[in-house]
Scaffold this motif. Structure first.
Motif, PDB file in Angstrom:
ATOM      1  N   ARG A  21     -30.453 -17.720  47.959  1.00  0.00           N
ATOM      2  CA  ARG A  21     -29.172 -17.092  48.241  1.00  0.00           C
ATOM      3  C   ARG A  21     -28.187 -18.166  48.694  1.00  0.00           C
ATOM      4  NH1 ARG A  21     -33.290 -14.083  49.175  1.00  0.00           N
ATOM      5  NH2 ARG A  21     -33.840 -15.405  50.947  1.00  0.00           N
ATOM      6  N   ALA A  22     -27.113 -18.317  47.961  1.00  0.00           N
ATOM      7  CA  ALA A  22     -26.099 -19.317  48.266  1.00  0.00           C
ATOM      8  C   ALA A  22     -24.869 -18.625  48.833  1.00  0.00           C
ATOM      9  CB  ALA A  22     -25.731 -20.091  47.005  1.00  0.00           C
ATOM     10  N   HIS A  23     -24.279 -19.268  49.806  1.00  0.00           N
ATOM     11  CA  HIS A  23     -23.125 -18.680  50.485  1.00  0.00           C
ATOM     12  C   HIS A  23     -21.895 -19.536  50.216  1.00  0.00           C
ATOM     13  CE1 HIS A  23     -25.946 -16.033  52.560  1.00  0.00           C
ATOM     14  NE2 HIS A  23     -26.702 -17.102  52.688  1.00  0.00           N
ATOM     15  N   LYS A  24     -20.853 -18.912  49.748  1.00  0.00           N
ATOM     16  CA  LYS A  24     -19.651 -19.622  49.323  1.00  0.00           C
ATOM     17  C   LYS A  24     -19.140 -20.552  50.418  1.00  0.00           C
ATOM     18  CE  LYS A  24     -15.047 -18.877  47.366  1.00  0.00           C
ATOM     19  NZ  LYS A  24     -14.061 -17.864  46.932  1.00  0.00           N
ATOM     20  N   GLY A  25     -18.919 -21.794  50.023  1.00  0.00           N
ATOM     21  CA  GLY A  25     -18.382 -22.779  50.955  1.00  0.00           C
ATOM     22  C   GLY A  25     -19.428 -23.560  51.721  1.00  0.00           C
ATOM     23  N   ASP A  26     -20.687 -23.108  51.688  1.00  0.00           N
ATOM     24  CA  ASP A  26     -21.738 -23.834  52.401  1.00  0.00           C
ATOM     25  C   ASP A  26     -21.998 -25.192  51.767  1.00  0.00           C
ATOM     26  OD1 ASP A  26     -22.044 -21.846  54.214  1.00  0.00           O
ATOM     27  OD2 ASP A  26     -24.107 -21.324  53.667  1.00  0.00           O
ATOM     28  N   ARG A  27     -22.238 -26.177  52.612  1.00  0.00           N
ATOM     29  CA  ARG A  27     -22.563 -27.525  52.146  1.00  0.00           C
ATOM     30  C   ARG A  27     -24.003 -27.848  52.539  1.00  0.00           C
ATOM     31  NH1 ARG A  27     -17.922 -30.322  50.694  1.00  0.00           N
ATOM     32  NH2 ARG A  27     -15.989 -29.269  51.276  1.00  0.00           N
ATOM     33  N   THR A  28     -24.733 -28.433  51.605  1.00  0.00           N
ATOM     34  CA  THR A  28     -26.144 -28.729  51.844  1.00  0.00           C
ATOM     35  C   THR A  28     -26.484 -30.111  51.314  1.00  0.00           C
ATOM     36  OG1 THR A  28     -26.667 -26.384  51.519  1.00  0.00           O
ATOM     37  CG2 THR A  28     -28.509 -27.911  51.518  1.00  0.00           C
ATOM     38  N   ARG A  29     -27.224 -30.865  52.124  1.00  0.00           N
ATOM     39  CA  ARG A  29     -27.776 -32.149  51.701  1.00  0.00           C
ATOM     40  C   ARG A  29     -29.282 -32.068  51.909  1.00  0.00           C
ATOM     41  NH1 ARG A  29     -26.778 -36.416  54.645  1.00  0.00           N
ATOM     42  NH2 ARG A  29     -26.681 -37.901  52.938  1.00  0.00           N
ATOM     43  N   LYS A  30     -30.054 -32.206  50.825  1.00  0.00           N
ATOM     44  CA  LYS A  30     -31.500 -32.081  50.956  1.00  0.00           C
ATOM     45  C   LYS A  30     -32.197 -32.881  49.867  1.00  0.00           C
ATOM     46  CE  LYS A  30     -32.445 -27.920  48.186  1.00  0.00           C
ATOM     47  NZ  LYS A  30     -31.241 -27.934  47.375  1.00  0.00           N
ATOM     48  N   VAL A  31     -33.458 -33.227  50.140  1.00  0.00           N
ATOM     49  CA  VAL A  31     -34.315 -33.892  49.171  1.00  0.00           C
ATOM     50  C   VAL A  31     -35.648 -33.157  49.145  1.00  0.00           C
ATOM     51  CG1 VAL A  31     -35.545 -36.006  48.554  1.00  0.00           C
ATOM     52  CG2 VAL A  31     -33.227 -36.140  49.497  1.00  0.00           C
ATOM     53  N   THR A  32     -36.101 -32.806  47.950  1.00  0.00           N
ATOM     54  CA  THR A  32     -37.349 -32.075  47.772  1.00  0.00           C
ATOM     55  C   THR A  32     -38.227 -32.827  46.796  1.00  0.00           C
ATOM     56  OG1 THR A  32     -36.220 -29.964  48.112  1.00  0.00           O
ATOM     57  CG2 THR A  32     -38.363 -29.887  47.047  1.00  0.00           C
ATOM     58  N   VAL A  33     -39.516 -32.983  47.125  1.00  0.00           N
ATOM     59  CA  VAL A  33     -40.479 -33.593  46.211  1.00  0.00           C
ATOM     60  C   VAL A  33     -41.667 -32.654  46.059  1.00  0.00           C
ATOM     61  CG1 VAL A  33     -39.833 -36.002  46.557  1.00  0.00           C
ATOM     62  CG2 VAL A  33     -41.434 -34.932  48.142  1.00  0.00           C
ATOM     63  N   SER A  34     -42.102 -32.458  44.813  1.00  0.00           N
ATOM     64  CA  SER A  34     -43.209 -31.548  44.523  1.00  0.00           C
ATOM     65  C   SER A  34     -44.278 -32.268  43.727  1.00  0.00           C
ATOM     66  CB  SER A  34     -42.716 -30.334  43.724  1.00  0.00           C
ATOM     67  OG  SER A  34     -41.740 -29.611  44.449  1.00  0.00           O
ATOM     68  N   VAL A  35     -45.550 -31.935  44.017  1.00  0.00           N
ATOM     69  CA  VAL A  35     -46.679 -32.540  43.309  1.00  0.00           C
ATOM     70  C   VAL A  35     -47.625 -31.443  42.851  1.00  0.00           C
ATOM     71  CG1 VAL A  35     -46.546 -34.741  44.519  1.00  0.00           C
ATOM     72  CG2 VAL A  35     -47.921 -32.898  45.485  1.00  0.00           C
ATOM     73  N   ASP A  36     -48.361 -31.725  41.763  1.00  0.00           N
ATOM     74  CA  ASP A  36     -49.229 -30.710  41.169  1.00  0.00           C
ATOM     75  C   ASP A  36     -50.696 -30.967  41.486  1.00  0.00           C
ATOM     76  OD1 ASP A  36     -49.945 -32.835  39.572  1.00  0.00           O
ATOM     77  OD2 ASP A  36     -48.835 -32.143  37.815  1.00  0.00           O
ATOM     78  N   GLY A  37     -51.575 -30.307  40.754  1.00  0.00           N
ATOM     79  CA  GLY A  37     -52.996 -30.325  41.053  1.00  0.00           C
ATOM     80  C   GLY A  37     -53.637 -31.689  41.037  1.00  0.00           C
ATOM     81  N   ASP A  38     -53.245 -32.558  40.106  1.00  0.00           N
ATOM     82  CA  ASP A  38     -53.841 -33.884  40.034  1.00  0.00           C
ATOM     83  C   ASP A  38     -53.577 -34.688  41.310  1.00  0.00           C
ATOM     84  OD1 ASP A  38     -54.817 -33.350  37.532  1.00  0.00           O
ATOM     85  OD2 ASP A  38     -53.139 -34.280  36.476  1.00  0.00           O
TER      86      ASP A  38
END
Length: 334
Positions: free
Chosen positions: A129-146
């Motif tokens: 859910r995004a809210h108009k005017g909101d500012r976000t700084r983020k970093v996401t890293v995802s890894v799988d089964g191996d």
């Protein structure tokens, strides 16, 4: 930040369209859709810097420094994977299969300098859910089964195995200065040539995973909110899928339990653990969602929408609708 399409397959434009976001989101999952509002593919959804890519190592990296241009709800089928994310600034408001993790109530949203880990042992629906005017700084890293198989070896293996074999396991802790520095470096890489910038971003992503794994499996590991065992999660998901496929019918808890082969009591326990709500409340909420969509897109009358949601009395439907969405049905009827 100078992100090139060669490396990130991302965007370095002041504004990013719905179509471009959906095109990039295939790295993170499938079936990405804009639920609300009814935007055209060419409409801009965000402005700022948006990077989503699968690195050569197999890591999926999602780094953003954006401002949302609308009140938006989007969905994506994600997993199975283990995801670490660092929110440097702003608010994050999302849920997994209707179970809220970070920002169900924006007053308690994940705030600056926190790191979290989330495990999905199976595919699940992520709603943002995004809210108009909101500012976000983020970093996401995802890894799988191996990656998970290798990370579970060694002295930290037992704790990591406990975390990575339980669907919807979740932990949050204060990010270290080093982890924050790595996230900032990913968001603001030096102005190298394409190949060097690729290597720089990937090396920082791997370091982020290494530190997060060390914290998650270490002696002073953060508290873990344990999810469901895989078998229980599958039963809960089977019930959810059955409800979704039969929203136009009158359903009861005993019927749903019988359909997936468990007792009503067992179903209630598993469903509440998986999604944070009861079967009946989930069914009622989904029928209201369907009624709202019908009002917005199909021009149904309020009486017809009430019937669709399972209410014989339009007044009761109006009360439930306002409680769920904060507005009256007539406010959105075409």
């Amino acid at each position: 930040m100078a992100i090139t399409t060669d490396v990130s397959r991302g965007c370095e434009r002041p504004q990013v369209s719905c179509a471009e976001i959906s095109r990039q989101m295939h790295h993170a999952g499938t079936d990405h859709t804009f639920i609300r509002p009814d935007l055209e593919p060419s409409d801009n959804a965000i402005e700022g810097r948006f990077l989503l890519c699968r690195l050569k190592s197999g890591i999926v990296l999602h780094a953003t420094e954006i401002r949302d241009l609308h009140e938006m709800t989007t969905q994506l089928v994600a997993g199975p994977d283990l995801t670490f994310f660092v929110v440097l600034d702003g608010l994050v408001d999302f849920s997994i299969d209707n179970r809220q993790f970070l920002a169900a109530d924006r007053r308690n949203a994940l705030r600056n300098a926190d790191c979290s880990a989330l495990m999905l042992t199976e595919h699940a629906v992520m709603t943002r859910r995004a809210h108009k005017g909101d500012r976000t700084r983020k970093v996401t890293v995802s890894v799988d089964g191996d990656w998970l198989a290798e990370m579970a070896d060694g002295s930290n293996g037992q704790r990591l195995r406990q975390f990575t074999t339980s669907h919807l396991s979740h932990a949050t802790w204060r990010a270290s200065p080093r982890l924050l520095a790595l996230a900032e470096q990913i968001l603001n890489p030096p102005d190298h040539c394409t190949v060097l910038r690729d290597m720089y971003i990937e090396s920082r992503s791997i370091e982020m995973i290494a530190e997060a794994v060390s914290t998650l499996g270490g002696e002073d590991a953060p508290a873990i909110t344990t999810g469901l065992a895989t078998r229980d999660a599958r039963k809960a998901r089977a019930a959810r899928d059955y409800i979704e496929a039969n929203l136009d019918k009158v359903l009861s808890l005993p019927e749903i339990a019988r359909e997936i082969g468990v007792s009503p009591t067992s179903l209630q326990r598993r469903f509440k653990a998986a999604y944070g709500t009861t079967v009946v409340d989930f069914l009622r909420a989904r029928k209201l969602d369907k009624a709202r969509d019908a009002l917005e897109r199909d021009g149904l009358s309020i009486g017809e929408a009430a019937f669709l949601a399972g209410y014989s009395n339009p007044a009761n439907f109006t009360t439930a609708f306002r409680r769920a969405f904060g507005i009256l049905p007539k406010a959105i009827k075409r």
